[in-house]
Design an enzyme around this catalytic site. Sequence first.
Site, PDB file in Angstrom:
ATOM      1  N   TYR A   1      48.540 117.182   2.793  1.00  0.00           N
ATOM      2  CA  TYR A   1      49.189 117.119   1.470  1.00  0.00           C
ATOM      3  C   TYR A   1      50.705 116.998   1.558  1.00  0.00           C
ATOM      4  O   TYR A   1      51.312 117.324   2.584  1.00  0.00           O
ATOM      5  CB  TYR A   1      48.817 118.369   0.667  1.00  0.00           C
ATOM      6  CG  TYR A   1      47.382 118.304   0.171  1.00  0.00           C
ATOM      7  CD1 TYR A   1      47.103 118.000  -1.154  1.00  0.00           C
ATOM      8  CD2 TYR A   1      46.313 118.496   1.037  1.00  0.00           C
ATOM      9  CE1 TYR A   1      45.793 117.911  -1.608  1.00  0.00           C
ATOM     10  CE2 TYR A   1      45.000 118.403   0.600  1.00  0.00           C
ATOM     11  CZ  TYR A   1      44.749 118.113  -0.731  1.00  0.00           C
ATOM     12  OH  TYR A   1      43.465 118.009  -1.166  1.00  0.00           O
TER      13      TYR A   1
ATOM     14  N   GLU B   1      48.135 113.007   0.840  1.00  0.00           N
ATOM     15  CA  GLU B   1      47.854 113.269  -0.570  1.00  0.00           C
ATOM     16  C   GLU B   1      49.096 113.848  -1.228  1.00  0.00           C
ATOM     17  O   GLU B   1      49.446 114.998  -0.992  1.00  0.00           O
ATOM     18  CB  GLU B   1      46.698 114.262  -0.694  1.00  0.00           C
ATOM     19  CG  GLU B   1      45.505 113.896   0.164  1.00  0.00           C
ATOM     20  CD  GLU B   1      44.344 114.866  -0.007  1.00  0.00           C
ATOM     21  OE1 GLU B   1      44.041 115.256  -1.148  1.00  0.00           O
ATOM     22  OE2 GLU B   1      43.755 115.253   1.013  1.00  0.00           O
TER      23      GLU B   1
ATOM     24  N   HIS C   1      41.108 113.111  -7.676  1.00  0.00           N
ATOM     25  CA  HIS C   1      40.306 113.366  -6.487  1.00  0.00           C
ATOM     26  C   HIS C   1      38.886 112.815  -6.684  1.00  0.00           C
ATOM     27  O   HIS C   1      38.282 113.030  -7.738  1.00  0.00           O
ATOM     28  CB  HIS C   1      40.206 114.874  -6.227  1.00  0.00           C
ATOM     29  CG  HIS C   1      41.077 115.347  -5.120  1.00  0.00           C
ATOM     30  ND1 HIS C   1      42.432 115.530  -5.249  1.00  0.00           N
ATOM     31  CD2 HIS C   1      40.781 115.675  -3.831  1.00  0.00           C
ATOM     32  CE1 HIS C   1      42.931 115.955  -4.095  1.00  0.00           C
ATOM     33  NE2 HIS C   1      41.962 116.048  -3.214  1.00  0.00           N
TER      34      HIS C   1
ATOM     35  N   SER D   1      42.314 116.972 -10.141  1.00  0.00           N
ATOM     36  CA  SER D   1      40.876 117.184  -9.971  1.00  0.00           C
ATOM     37  C   SER D   1      40.109 116.471 -11.084  1.00  0.00           C
ATOM     38  O   SER D   1      40.576 116.401 -12.217  1.00  0.00           O
ATOM     39  CB  SER D   1      40.592 118.691 -10.044  1.00  0.00           C
ATOM     40  OG  SER D   1      39.208 118.917 -10.219  1.00  0.00           O
TER      41      SER D   1
ATOM     42  N   SER E   1      22.070 101.046  -4.923  1.00  0.00           N
ATOM     43  CA  SER E   1      21.987 101.210  -6.377  1.00  0.00           C
ATOM     44  C   SER E   1      22.212 102.656  -6.789  1.00  0.00           C
ATOM     45  O   SER E   1      21.766 103.589  -6.119  1.00  0.00           O
ATOM     46  CB  SER E   1      20.613 100.760  -6.871  1.00  0.00           C
ATOM     47  OG  SER E   1      20.423  99.391  -6.594  1.00  0.00           O
TER      48      SER E   1
ATOM     49  N   HIS F   1      39.218 108.475  -1.039  1.00  0.00           N
ATOM     50  CA  HIS F   1      39.151 109.938  -0.962  1.00  0.00           C
ATOM     51  C   HIS F   1      37.798 110.496  -1.413  1.00  0.00           C
ATOM     52  O   HIS F   1      37.698 111.654  -1.820  1.00  0.00           O
ATOM     53  CB  HIS F   1      40.281 110.582  -1.759  1.00  0.00           C
ATOM     54  CG  HIS F   1      40.676 111.942  -1.231  1.00  0.00           C
ATOM     55  ND1 HIS F   1      40.707 112.242   0.102  1.00  0.00           N
ATOM     56  CD2 HIS F   1      41.061 113.085  -1.873  1.00  0.00           C
ATOM     57  CE1 HIS F   1      41.095 113.495   0.252  1.00  0.00           C
ATOM     58  NE2 HIS F   1      41.308 114.042  -0.920  1.00  0.00           N
TER      59      HIS F   1
END
Length: 722
Positions: free
Chosen positions: A539, A499, A261, A312, A656, A152
């Site tokens: 969702y 989700e 998330h 979140s 990197s 995600h």
Amino acid sequence: MARGKIVCCGLSTLEVTLMVLFVVMTAVSVGLISVMAVHWEDRLQEPEPTVNPTAGPHENPYLIGVGRADCTGPPGDVPLMGYANLEQTAAGIHTRLFSRAFIVDNGSKRVVFVTADIGMVSQRLRLEVLKELEVKYGNLYRQDNVILSGTHTHSGLGGYFQYTLFMITSKGYIKPSIKAIVNGIVKSIDIAHRSIKPGRIYMSKGELEESNLNRSPHSYLNNPAEERNKYKSNTDKQVTLLKFTDLDGDGMGMLSWFAVHAVSMNYTNQMVSSDNMGYASYLLEQEKNIGFLPGEGPFVAAFASSNLGDASPNIRGPFCANTGLPCDYLNSSCPIGGLKMCVALGPAGSDMFNNTKIIGENIFKRAKDLYGKARQEVRGPLHAAHQWVNMTDVTVQLNSTHTGRTCKPALGHSFAAGTTDGGGDLNFTQGAVEGDPFWDGIRDALLGAPSNETQDCHQPKPILFSTGEMTWPLPWHPSIVDVQIITIGPVAIVAIPGEMTTMSGRRIREAVKQELEAQGTFSNAEVVVAGLCNIYTHYITTYEEYQIQRYEGASTIYGPHTLSAYIQKFRGLAKAIAEDKEQELPKGPEPPFFKDSQLFSLLPAAAVDKKPINTTFGEVLERVDPEYTVRDKTFVTVEKYHNSTAHWDVVHTDASWETRFHWVKNGAESNATIEWHIPLSAQAGSYRIRHFGHYKQRKGFLETVIMAYEGVSDVFRVSKLK
Ligand SMILES: [Zn+2]
């Protein structure tokens, strides 16, 4: 600030490898190192899960394979997938994206779990991957025993969808983009397949604090009090981890799940990035694969998504950016500036790189600790159950007298409001249970009004897009959805096609656990919710959360009974597994696979690249300073000169964390800037930065050719502060 610049080429298209340009930029401040206290609390009180509990070492070890492969794609022009912001197109690389695969076999059955650094798995992607696997492996890797999951990250490329809504938000179906992901996933499975050897699996669990926050607490609060009282938080804190070793006990890999998330990088970012979850993988892999560059080495560490729907990483929460005051609780809007002003901040405030770093480090440290402590061996049979379900037409038994039904897909008004992790641009707010005459009028004129049937079905959602009734040029949303569970001993991995919110995930886990244990074949099953699997359907909230119609509820596309329908379907799979009858499950209706010619692309065709007059591709435009000092503000290189061998050793690549490759297109010319954020650990010595790329050139009247170019910076020294 010192700047070095190697020029360039124009960039162009996607069909081609990207044309990279190159600049060395120095004097980039590293910034403060934020230290975060992370409270860890082990959950040792729980009984040990087992299937067929037996004492002593496991006589029949599993066969285990792990693999990792790049799935970055062309990091230019393609919209990044997640914030649905067409302006947010790829313009360089912060970190590369990888697919990570784990194969477990017990001699008679085989299961595969793949997690890729992408926004989500789409149906198109999954079908293309399964086609390739069939060509290579026949019947070995199938619909039922392969789970594909996305981390995600919102900073991966889009363009790998076959339904119209997703094609519109990612400028169509973009071949080079989906190719890269398909190849990466298949290659990670190839590598895992080739690496298979006898080994053992251990499980470990613990909690991680200060790394996720519920972004729709108002919705969560609408769940029944007695249910909420069973949990101490409105987000899941659990980290569940599987440790894979060979028979000598040497680590082969780690697969973990945590619900957050991957949006520490916000919608202003244009560099491809694996975000917080990818950074956790990066750190653990770098630690285990000593002497290897990022993305290389045998140890594979995967941090997979879970029920992150309302979780979140912006743990400081939402505030009005103009006043610093809290936003409106229900609507997440501000008195002045509205929705756009209400922004949730991560632990490092507005510095998204440090936010990514801190959340990623938190997850990494917890996983490392749990990995070290994993002692509980996972043993027992393997199972794989899969079905296709027409999600627009599921009848749900609510209780003994009442039934409910799922709906044709539709998005509510609050979908357009976005979230406090990245709001919409228009005057929509979250929590809308009534339509807006202005937008409804525009919708009706452009797309047609939703039918009464769909409006009734989705109550109280005011419908913005009746996607289930929009079929031009192709259906806007899927109807046929995958439901799938694989089990490894007592560990059940539930593949969620979207989700799930925190509470939705908890309900699914409980239901699957109950069903598995009901038959007596499982005791203390450990159920893991794997997010963003197999197909994207937005969702999945609980029925109660749906009533509030915040973003997540408005984006629960099959209506208020969506979760209940999934619980029913996943219960069916779990029951089949517990009875060892998954082969008898009806396959369900097969999803469509639209022809390439039916899919559209909104990206302009490839052009030739140009370079500034009197320069050549790869020419250095700006010189680097001859010397930099390692301290808390410092920089750059890719290659270090090794005196004893007289060779240049590569110390960093674009994978990197320390390097940032920006690529800004300006017509047919492009400029790239490479930053090296030199870590304090860098060794003193002589360094240089090299850049490799391709450009497209006209050959004759109609033909074009792709040419490679290379640029090298001046040599410069890095020395330690005395
Ligand atoms: Zn999301």
